[in-house]
Design a protein around this motif. Structure first.
Motif, PDB file in Angstrom:
ATOM      1  N   MET A  58       0.821  -1.206   0.000  1.00 34.25           N
ATOM      2  CA  MET A  58       0.000   0.000   0.000  1.00 34.25           C
ATOM      3  C   MET A  58       0.861   1.264   0.000  1.00 34.25           C
ATOM      4  O   MET A  58       0.429   2.280  -0.528  1.00 34.25           O
ATOM      5  N   TRP A  59       2.056   1.207   0.591  1.00 31.48           N
ATOM      6  CA  TRP A  59       2.902   2.399   0.653  1.00 31.48           C
ATOM      7  C   TRP A  59       3.202   2.929  -0.735  1.00 31.48           C
ATOM      8  O   TRP A  59       3.275   4.136  -0.940  1.00 31.48           O
ATOM      9  N   TRP A  60       3.370   2.032  -1.711  1.00 30.02           N
ATOM     10  CA  TRP A  60       3.739   2.465  -3.054  1.00 30.02           C
ATOM     11  C   TRP A  60       2.606   3.231  -3.736  1.00 30.02           C
ATOM     12  O   TRP A  60       2.849   4.085  -4.581  1.00 30.02           O
ATOM     13  N   THR A  61       1.361   2.969  -3.346  1.00 26.33           N
ATOM     14  CA  THR A  61       0.233   3.735  -3.888  1.00 26.33           C
ATOM     15  C   THR A  61       0.352   5.192  -3.463  1.00 26.33           C
ATOM     16  O   THR A  61       0.202   6.104  -4.288  1.00 26.33           O
ATOM     17  N   TYR A  62       0.640   5.396  -2.176  1.00 30.83           N
ATOM     18  CA  TYR A  62       0.827   6.760  -1.680  1.00 30.83           C
ATOM     19  C   TYR A  62       2.054   7.414  -2.312  1.00 30.83           C
ATOM     20  O   TYR A  62       2.037   8.604  -2.614  1.00 30.83           O
ATOM     21  N   ALA A  63       3.103   6.629  -2.510  1.00 32.40           N
ATOM     22  CA  ALA A  63       4.314   7.166  -3.134  1.00 32.40           C
ATOM     23  C   ALA A  63       4.043   7.591  -4.582  1.00 32.40           C
ATOM     24  O   ALA A  63       4.515   8.642  -5.035  1.00 32.40           O
ATOM     25  N   LEU A  64       3.265   6.783  -5.316  1.00 31.56           N
ATOM     26  CA  LEU A  64       2.910   7.151  -6.692  1.00 31.56           C
ATOM     27  C   LEU A  64       2.030   8.394  -6.717  1.00 31.56           C
ATOM     28  O   LEU A  64       2.201   9.274  -7.572  1.00 31.56           O
ATOM     29  N   LEU A  65       1.089   8.477  -5.792  1.00 31.65           N
ATOM     30  CA  LEU A  65       0.255   9.682  -5.698  1.00 31.65           C
ATOM     31  C   LEU A  65       1.120  10.896  -5.366  1.00 31.65           C
ATOM     32  O   LEU A  65       0.914  11.985  -5.917  1.00 31.65           O
ATOM     33  N   SER A  66       2.081  10.712  -4.483  1.00 34.43           N
ATOM     34  CA  SER A  66       3.008  11.799  -4.146  1.00 34.43           C
ATOM     35  C   SER A  66       3.770  12.258  -5.382  1.00 34.43           C
ATOM     36  O   SER A  66       3.899  13.463  -5.638  1.00 34.43           O
ATOM     37  N   ALA A  67       4.271  11.303  -6.169  1.00 33.05           N
ATOM     38  CA  ALA A  67       5.009  11.647  -7.387  1.00 33.05           C
ATOM     39  C   ALA A  67       4.110  12.388  -8.378  1.00 33.05           C
ATOM     40  O   ALA A  67       4.538  13.375  -8.995  1.00 33.05           O
ATOM     41  N   PHE A  68       2.873  11.919  -8.520  1.00 32.16           N
ATOM     42  CA  PHE A  68       1.939  12.579  -9.439  1.00 32.16           C
ATOM     43  C   PHE A  68       1.684  14.022  -9.015  1.00 32.16           C
ATOM     44  O   PHE A  68       1.788  14.951  -9.820  1.00 32.16           O
ATOM     45  N   PHE A  69       1.389  14.222  -7.721  1.00 33.60           N
ATOM     46  CA  PHE A  69       1.099  15.578  -7.257  1.00 33.60           C
ATOM     47  C   PHE A  69       2.359  16.444  -7.236  1.00 33.60           C
ATOM     48  O   PHE A  69       2.271  17.649  -7.447  1.00 33.60           O
ATOM     49  N   ALA A  70       3.514  15.846  -7.031  1.00 41.82           N
ATOM     50  CA  ALA A  70       4.764  16.605  -7.113  1.00 41.82           C
ATOM     51  C   ALA A  70       4.984  17.101  -8.543  1.00 41.82           C
ATOM     52  O   ALA A  70       5.436  18.231  -8.754  1.00 41.82           O
ATOM     53  N   SER A  71       4.651  16.268  -9.522  1.00 42.89           N
ATOM     54  CA  SER A  71       4.796  16.711 -10.911  1.00 42.89           C
ATOM     55  C   SER A  71       3.813  17.834 -11.230  1.00 42.89           C
ATOM     56  O   SER A  71       4.161  18.802 -11.905  1.00 42.89           O
ATOM     57  N   LEU A  72       2.591  17.718 -10.721  1.00 46.56           N
ATOM     58  CA  LEU A  72       1.629  18.807 -10.896  1.00 46.56           C
ATOM     59  C   LEU A  72       2.113  20.076 -10.198  1.00 46.56           C
ATOM     60  O   LEU A  72       1.937  21.182 -10.715  1.00 46.56           O
ATOM     61  N   THR A  73       2.725  19.900  -9.027  1.00 44.27           N
ATOM     62  CA  THR A  73       3.263  21.039  -8.281  1.00 44.27           C
ATOM     63  C   THR A  73       4.246  21.814  -9.130  1.00 44.27           C
ATOM     64  O   THR A  73       4.203  23.044  -9.178  1.00 44.27           O
ATOM     65  N   ALA A  74       5.136  21.102  -9.798  1.00 42.18           N
ATOM     66  CA  ALA A  74       6.144  21.764 -10.622  1.00 42.18           C
ATOM     67  C   ALA A  74       5.505  22.559 -11.756  1.00 42.18           C
ATOM     68  O   ALA A  74       5.855  23.719 -11.988  1.00 42.18           O
ATOM     69  N   ILE A  75       4.566  21.950 -12.444  1.00 43.98           N
ATOM     70  CA  ILE A  75       3.920  22.623 -13.575  1.00 43.98           C
ATOM     71  C   ILE A  75       3.110  23.826 -13.103  1.00 43.98           C
ATOM     72  O   ILE A  75       3.225  24.936 -13.642  1.00 43.98           O
ATOM     73  N   LEU A  76       2.278  23.617 -12.093  1.00 38.82           N
ATOM     74  CA  LEU A  76       1.439  24.705 -11.586  1.00 38.82           C
ATOM     75  C   LEU A  76       2.274  25.825 -10.976  1.00 38.82           C
ATOM     76  O   LEU A  76       1.964  27.007 -11.141  1.00 38.82           O
ATOM     77  N   ALA A  77       3.355  25.455 -10.277  1.00 37.85           N
ATOM     78  CA  ALA A  77       4.225  26.467  -9.674  1.00 37.85           C
ATOM     79  C   ALA A  77       4.933  27.290 -10.738  1.00 37.85           C
ATOM     80  O   ALA A  77       5.059  28.515 -10.604  1.00 37.85           O
ATOM     81  N   LYS A  78       5.400  26.645 -11.800  1.00 39.75           N
ATOM     82  CA  LYS A  78       6.078  27.371 -12.881  1.00 39.75           C
ATOM     83  C   LYS A  78       5.144  28.413 -13.476  1.00 39.75           C
ATOM     84  O   LYS A  78       5.539  29.553 -13.717  1.00 39.75           O
ATOM     85  N   ILE A  79       3.888  28.040 -13.672  1.00 36.68           N
ATOM     86  CA  ILE A  79       2.911  28.985 -14.200  1.00 36.68           C
ATOM     87  C   ILE A  79       2.633  30.082 -13.166  1.00 36.68           C
ATOM     88  O   ILE A  79       2.609  31.264 -13.485  1.00 36.68           O
ATOM     89  N   GLY A  80       2.462  29.690 -11.904  1.00 36.52           N
ATOM     90  CA  GLY A  80       2.098  30.631 -10.859  1.00 36.52           C
ATOM     91  C   GLY A  80       3.203  31.584 -10.439  1.00 36.52           C
ATOM     92  O   GLY A  80       2.926  32.676  -9.952  1.00 36.52           O
TER      93      GLY A  80
END
Length: 137
Positions: free
Chosen positions: A1-23
């Motif tokens: 189950m830990w890897w599910t949270y880790a994958l979600l973390s990676a997904f949201f971290a990638s969104l963070t980068a894109i959204l932050a660059k725009i913001g």
């Protein structure tokens, strides 16, 4: 189950980068970091309150609190430097270089936490370092 949270973390971290660059465009990177931090603060405390987990705060030891505060300081510094890098660099280069933290974490886990370094982890860390060098150069 830990890897599910880790994958979600990676997904949201990638969104963070894109959204932050725009913001962060046209905004002081420290101000952008401060705004992001307030949002994280509200979300984190909202989760704690909604799940009724505040009662555990009295059980925290001084030792635990010290290391949570130090971790928070490290996170804050990481975000400040990350946003500054995003402001002046390409997100396609900044985000992968930021993930060099994975290789550094493996190294520090061996040195500080005395975790065993497996061949798989060592090879993975070296590949991350190599990939980071390719992106930098």
């Amino acid at each position: 189950m830990w890897w599910t949270y880790a994958l979600l973390s990676a997904f949201f971290a990638s969104l963070t980068a894109i959204l932050a660059k725009i913001g962060v465009t046209g905004v002081n990177s420290d101000l952008a970091t401060a705004i992001r931090t307030v949002v994280v603060l509200i979300v984190a405390w909202g989760i704690v309150f909604s799940r009724g987990e505040l009662k555990g705060i009295h059980e925290l030891s001084k030792y635990t609190l010290i290391f949570l505060v130090l971790s928070g300081l490290a996170t804050g510094l990481s975000w400040i430097f990350y946003y500054k890098a995003l402001q002046i660099g390409k997100v396609s280069q900044v985000a992968p270089v930021d993930k060099l933290s994975v290789a550094l974490t493996i190294l520090l886990s061996v040195l500080i936490l005395k975790e065993a370094l497996t061949l798989k982890a060592a090879i993975g860390a070296l590949l991350i370092v190599g990939g980071t060098l390719v992106l930098i150069l």
